[in-house]
Design a protein around this motif. Structure first.
Motif, short mmCIF file in Angstrom:
data_model
loop_
_atom_site.label_atom_id
_atom_site.label_comp_id
_atom_site.label_asym_id
_atom_site.label_seq_id
_atom_site.Cartn_x
_atom_site.Cartn_y
_atom_site.Cartn_z
N ILE A 95 0.85 -1.20 0.00
CA ILE A 95 0.00 0.00 0.00
C ILE A 95 0.88 1.25 0.00
CG2 ILE A 95 -1.54 1.38 1.46
CD1 ILE A 95 -3.01 -1.19 2.19
N ALA A 96 1.90 1.24 0.87
CA ALA A 96 2.79 2.41 0.95
C ALA A 96 3.57 2.60 -0.34
CB ALA A 96 3.75 2.23 2.14
N GLN A 97 3.97 1.49 -0.96
CA GLN A 97 4.76 1.59 -2.19
C GLN A 97 3.94 2.10 -3.36
OE1 GLN A 97 6.16 -2.42 -1.41
NE2 GLN A 97 8.29 -1.76 -1.53
N LEU A 98 2.72 1.60 -3.50
CA LEU A 98 1.87 2.09 -4.59
C LEU A 98 1.52 3.56 -4.37
CD1 LEU A 98 -0.47 -0.96 -5.24
CD2 LEU A 98 1.20 0.02 -6.82
N ALA A 99 1.34 3.96 -3.12
CA ALA A 99 1.03 5.37 -2.83
C ALA A 99 2.16 6.27 -3.30
CB ALA A 99 0.78 5.55 -1.33
N LYS A 100 3.40 5.76 -3.26
CA LYS A 100 4.54 6.58 -3.70
C LYS A 100 4.46 6.93 -5.18
CE LYS A 100 7.98 5.54 -0.28
NZ LYS A 100 9.17 6.28 0.06
N VAL A 101 3.79 6.10 -5.97
CA VAL A 101 3.62 6.43 -7.38
C VAL A 101 2.18 6.83 -7.67
CG1 VAL A 101 5.58 5.11 -8.27
CG2 VAL A 101 3.40 3.95 -7.90
N GLY A 102 1.45 7.16 -6.59
CA GLY A 102 0.12 7.72 -6.76
C GLY A 102 -0.91 6.75 -7.29
N LEU A 103 -0.72 5.44 -7.02
CA LEU A 103 -1.63 4.44 -7.56
C LEU A 103 -2.26 3.60 -6.45
CD1 LEU A 103 0.49 3.10 -10.57
CD2 LEU A 103 -1.52 4.59 -10.68
N SER A 104 -3.39 2.99 -6.79
CA SER A 104 -3.97 1.96 -5.94
C SER A 104 -4.48 0.88 -6.89
CB SER A 104 -5.09 2.52 -5.06
OG SER A 104 -6.12 3.03 -5.86
N PRO A 105 -4.55 -0.37 -6.42
CA PRO A 105 -4.88 -1.46 -7.35
C PRO A 105 -6.37 -1.54 -7.68
CG PRO A 105 -4.55 -2.33 -5.15
CD PRO A 105 -4.24 -0.86 -5.07
N ASP A 106 -6.66 -1.90 -8.92
CA ASP A 106 -8.01 -2.28 -9.29
C ASP A 106 -8.23 -3.76 -9.02
OD1 ASP A 106 -8.83 0.27 -10.57
OD2 ASP A 106 -7.15 -0.21 -11.90
N LEU A 107 -7.13 -4.51 -9.02
CA LEU A 107 -7.21 -5.96 -8.88
C LEU A 107 -5.99 -6.45 -8.10
CD1 LEU A 107 -8.66 -8.59 -9.80
CD2 LEU A 107 -7.33 -8.46 -11.91
N VAL A 108 -6.26 -7.23 -7.06
CA VAL A 108 -5.18 -7.87 -6.29
C VAL A 108 -5.31 -9.38 -6.51
CG1 VAL A 108 -4.31 -8.37 -3.97
CG2 VAL A 108 -5.07 -6.05 -4.55
N ILE A 109 -4.22 -10.01 -6.94
CA ILE A 109 -4.24 -11.43 -7.29
C ILE A 109 -3.16 -12.16 -6.50
CG2 ILE A 109 -3.86 -13.11 -9.15
CD1 ILE A 109 -4.86 -11.05 -11.14
N GLY A 110 -3.55 -13.22 -5.82
CA GLY A 110 -2.56 -14.01 -5.09
C GLY A 110 -2.85 -15.50 -5.19
N CYS A 111 -1.79 -16.32 -5.06
CA CYS A 111 -2.01 -17.77 -5.06
C CYS A 111 -2.37 -18.22 -3.65
CB CYS A 111 -0.77 -18.50 -5.56
SG CYS A 111 0.70 -18.31 -4.53
N THR A 112 -3.13 -19.33 -3.58
CA THR A 112 -3.56 -19.83 -2.28
C THR A 112 -3.24 -21.31 -2.14
OG1 THR A 112 -5.74 -20.11 -3.26
CG2 THR A 112 -5.44 -18.24 -1.79
N GLY A 113 -2.62 -21.64 -1.01
CA GLY A 113 -2.41 -23.04 -0.63
C GLY A 113 -3.08 -23.20 0.72
N GLY A 114 -2.33 -22.87 1.78
CA GLY A 114 -2.92 -22.76 3.10
C GLY A 114 -3.52 -21.38 3.32
N GLY A 115 -3.06 -20.38 2.55
CA GLY A 115 -3.66 -19.06 2.56
C GLY A 115 -2.80 -17.94 3.12
N SER A 116 -1.58 -18.24 3.57
CA SER A 116 -0.83 -17.19 4.27
C SER A 116 -0.27 -16.13 3.34
CB SER A 116 0.29 -17.80 5.11
OG SER A 116 1.38 -18.24 4.34
N ASN A 117 0.20 -16.52 2.18
CA ASN A 117 0.69 -15.53 1.23
C ASN A 117 -0.46 -14.65 0.74
OD1 ASN A 117 2.27 -14.38 -1.11
ND2 ASN A 117 0.81 -15.63 -2.24
N PHE A 118 -1.58 -15.28 0.41
CA PHE A 118 -2.72 -14.53 -0.10
C PHE A 118 -3.26 -13.57 0.97
CE2 PHE A 118 -7.22 -13.86 -0.79
CZ PHE A 118 -7.24 -13.44 -2.12
N GLY A 119 -3.45 -14.10 2.18
CA GLY A 119 -3.96 -13.24 3.26
C GLY A 119 -3.03 -12.08 3.55
N GLY A 120 -1.73 -12.37 3.56
CA GLY A 120 -0.75 -11.32 3.84
C GLY A 120 -0.80 -10.20 2.84
#
Lengths: 454, 454
Positions: free
Chosen positions: B247-272
């Motif tokens: 969030i902080a990094q995208l704010a530095k270039v004045g952007l926010s996501p339209d779509l967030v995509i993550g892979c899920t196994g147990g869910g920790s990467n996606f949740g994070g």
């Protein structure tokens, strides 16, 4: 903790120029000689293998060479690379020394090699070349060149020493993942390879044979050139981004090094780190000791002779004046594949002869011990090559513990060891032994040096 | 190029708090049940395995949890991690979409796993624990925990599924390099292991058996606890540093996501990655689609049922309400080992049931194709797990090429693939086939779910 763990530069701080140490040396390095005429090679001799831009960089004495925008654009994928302060290693050693390491393992190939692979691919593509050939041993250089070729739409063809091709499939797959084509060497694809196979159908290959195959293919096709990953002046030139960034990063915390330590094989990692600091030293702006660390089993600087020799085992290349163990020297098997070269960069050899740097040799178990200590404190498993530099850093840091000196020590962690874990496994299992070159071995290979009237 | 390739944060911008999505959900997730009494488990049930601090984090509904200074200190070895703009992938796809990837492969273990391994080791060490046990499949989690234990002076004992132990020695050696002790599972060291070996001396093991062994040893010793690398609330909590930094990094270039995509196994990467963005969405500050991508061969969100089930194959753990394919479901062999789990984080399952995220499934060849495209453009060989997210990014980017939408797409590249190159080799050799779960297979395993009166 008041001082940062990592000193980062942003993209705007990426160096725009490579630094050429030749401009600041008290004398130029001796010329490269044609093996037939024994006269200095000229651009025409090199044109079948290299594009004009690289030949010019090989011989220039300009102090600075602009980095093309197309190269900067690819460098930005991982550069500027971070400079880490080894707080945890320092604490584990109980040393007052401040240890910094410039980490090149975050590059696409996992080492410093893309710093030169990228410009080499760029200049070749800009010259209309369609394909690059090269040799690779363990595979670091082949990986870097395959990546670089993928960035400029070039085909990449790699001859890998068969022993490594068979034993280390991960590097081969990584080269293929980047789109490279890889052949075990010796191969049936070249006259050089067929000649070896006719005599030794089960030949495990050698770097010398692989060079012969890659050069033969490049020399025989107008759309194909050859690329080399170390030793040559233009390769060391490209690597100076490492040292230039490190100077800027240390300046951010108000420090400069008392000691710069790098591992040496062909010399490109060491030159890339050290030359910018050597410039500062030669200009009287910095009081710094610069120390090269080589394997005791392949000690070209500390035990080799300074003489004209071939760059390859087969004796096909031009003659270069360099520290050498003899072109038919076969080092005992050690795991730091990138340091197993009989010679040393002629430019670095010349600088060593001028007394501007010092050199030490380390045996491999001391190096792996330092690598494991580093992994357990700093969290990065280093490639076997930079563990040589780490062993020397540990040695110096422990000396500082005795003397109380708060020396600033800078080293280059030139690559990660993710694809070298088998060597760590062998060390942890107690299977590694230390090799040192014997006087007989050295005497026999040095006896075969080519005769060049001085 | 006007926009940067990498958006970096300095150490002062490292998040100081983990974010707990439970505080902002319209309803809390269902309780975890004791398998004997079918009543909610309490802290006493968990105390033999986990320290109080982690049990509190597992059940808290506080919005923020402070990150201890001792954890921040280790995070600084690699955090904040870089956010990359995939300029080259975009160009290769000819898409107007802007693709960003948060790269976690620069961590000591080469994945996002140390984000939770480090605090878990810290809280255990602070509670006087001397040793942590865990299970590992391919070895990512075992590597992360071995590293984390090395930082806090804890012993680390890992039971690795024997099939992986025998076939993937590199991960084992990396665990040992970090100082961990590793056993193939089933082992003679536990009653659970001996029971399996008595019946099946050549058992290749399973994650379920390895969990049983690690839990048995931890439960039987007061100086020893157990650590889990995904699924649980406190694990997902620790991973939110990924999304907060993004969030902080995208704010530095004045952007926010339209779509967030993550892979899920147990869910920790996606949740994070996703939870901080979901907070912004729930608060009405961000209009974003959040998409989970799972393997078609192990599709717990898109094909599983939402029901109480065991966390392990053997049926020893508490019952968790989650999306599950049934605890005795054995997925067809695919190479994304980290995604081969029959269930899904209960918290993530609950959020999916609330309709706050969407999910898709991908077959493996499409994923490897995306992984190779990514390597040849962006220079990083991704782990097989995040290639699932990359395949979905490519799909969306090509959709944007059709529609002309300049969507901002954010994904998490949760690890590098250096130790997964055998899978790339199999793909390049044309040896991989696509597996999809059959209705019979699903029906059979779901029929064995435990009966929990609703």
């Amino acid at each position: 903790m008041t001082e940062p763990s990592r000193i980062l530069l942003d993209e705007a701080e990426l160096p725009r120029r490579w630094y050429n140490i030749v401009a600041d040396l008290p004398s130029p390095p001796p010329p490269v000689l044609h093996p037939g005429t024994l006269r200095p090679v000229g651009p025409d001799d090199l044109a079948p293998l290299f594009p004009t831009a690289l030949i010019e960089q090989e011989v220039t004495d300009d102090r600075w060479v602009d980095i093309p925008e197309e190269v900067l654009d690819v460098y930005r994928l991982w550069r500027p690379s971070p400079l880490h302060r080894a707080h945890r290693l320092e604490r584990a050693l109980g040393t007052p020394a401040k240890i910094f390491y410039k980490y090149e393992g975050g590059s696409p190939a996992g080492s410093h090699k893309p710093n030169t692979a990228v410009p080499q691919a760029h200049y070749n593509a800009a010259a209309g070349i369609r394909r690059l050939t090269t040799e690779t041993g363990a595979g670091q250089w082949g990986t870097a060149l395959a990546f670089a070729c993928s960035q400029y739409g070039l085909d990449c063809e790699v001859w890998q020493v068969r022993a490594s091709y068979d034993q280390k499939p991960y590097r081969r797959i990584m080269i293929e993942t980047f789109g490279g084509v890889i052949h075990p060497s010796p191969s049936e694809l070249t006259a050089a390879g067929r000649a070896v196979l006719a005599e030794h159908p089960d030949s495990p290959g050698s770097l010398g044979i692989a060079i012969s195959e890659a050069v033969e293919v490049a020399a025989g096709r107008t759309d194909t050139n050859y690329a080399l990953g170390s030793v040559l002046n233009h390769v060391l030139l490209h690597q100076t981004v490492i040292g230039e960034e490190a100077i800027a990063q240390l300046a951010k915390v108000g420090l400069s090094p008392d000691l710069v330590i790098g591992c040496t094989g062909g010399g490109s990692n060491f030159g890339g780190l050290a030359f910018p600091f050597l410039r500062e030293k030669l200009a009287g702006r910095l009081d710094v000791t610069i120390r090269a660390v080589e394997p005791a089993s392949c000690p070209s600087l500390t035990r080799g002779v300074y003489a004209y020799d071939f760059g390859d085992t087969a004796g096909l290349t031009p003659l270069m004046k360099m520290h050498t163990l003899g072109h038919d020297f076969i080092p005992d098997p050690i795991h730091a594949g990138g340091l197993r070269y009989h010679g040393m960069s002629p430019l670095l050899s010349h600088i060593y002869e001028l007394g501007l740097i010092e050199a030490v040799a380390k045996t491999q178990r001391e190096c792996f011990e330092a690598g494991i200590r580093f992994a357990r404190t700093e969290g990065i498993v280093p490639a076997p090559e930079p563990t040589h530099a780490l062993a020397a850093c540990v040695e110096e840091a422990l000396r500082c513990r005795e003397t109380g000196e708060e020396k600033v020590i800078l080293t280059a962690l030139c690559g990660h060891g993710h694809l070298d874990l088998a060597a760590y496994g062998a060390y942890l299992a107690g299977e590694l032994v230390d090799h040192e070159i014997s006087a007989e071995q050295l005497g026999a290979s040095v006896a075969n040096l080519p005769v060049v009237p001085g």
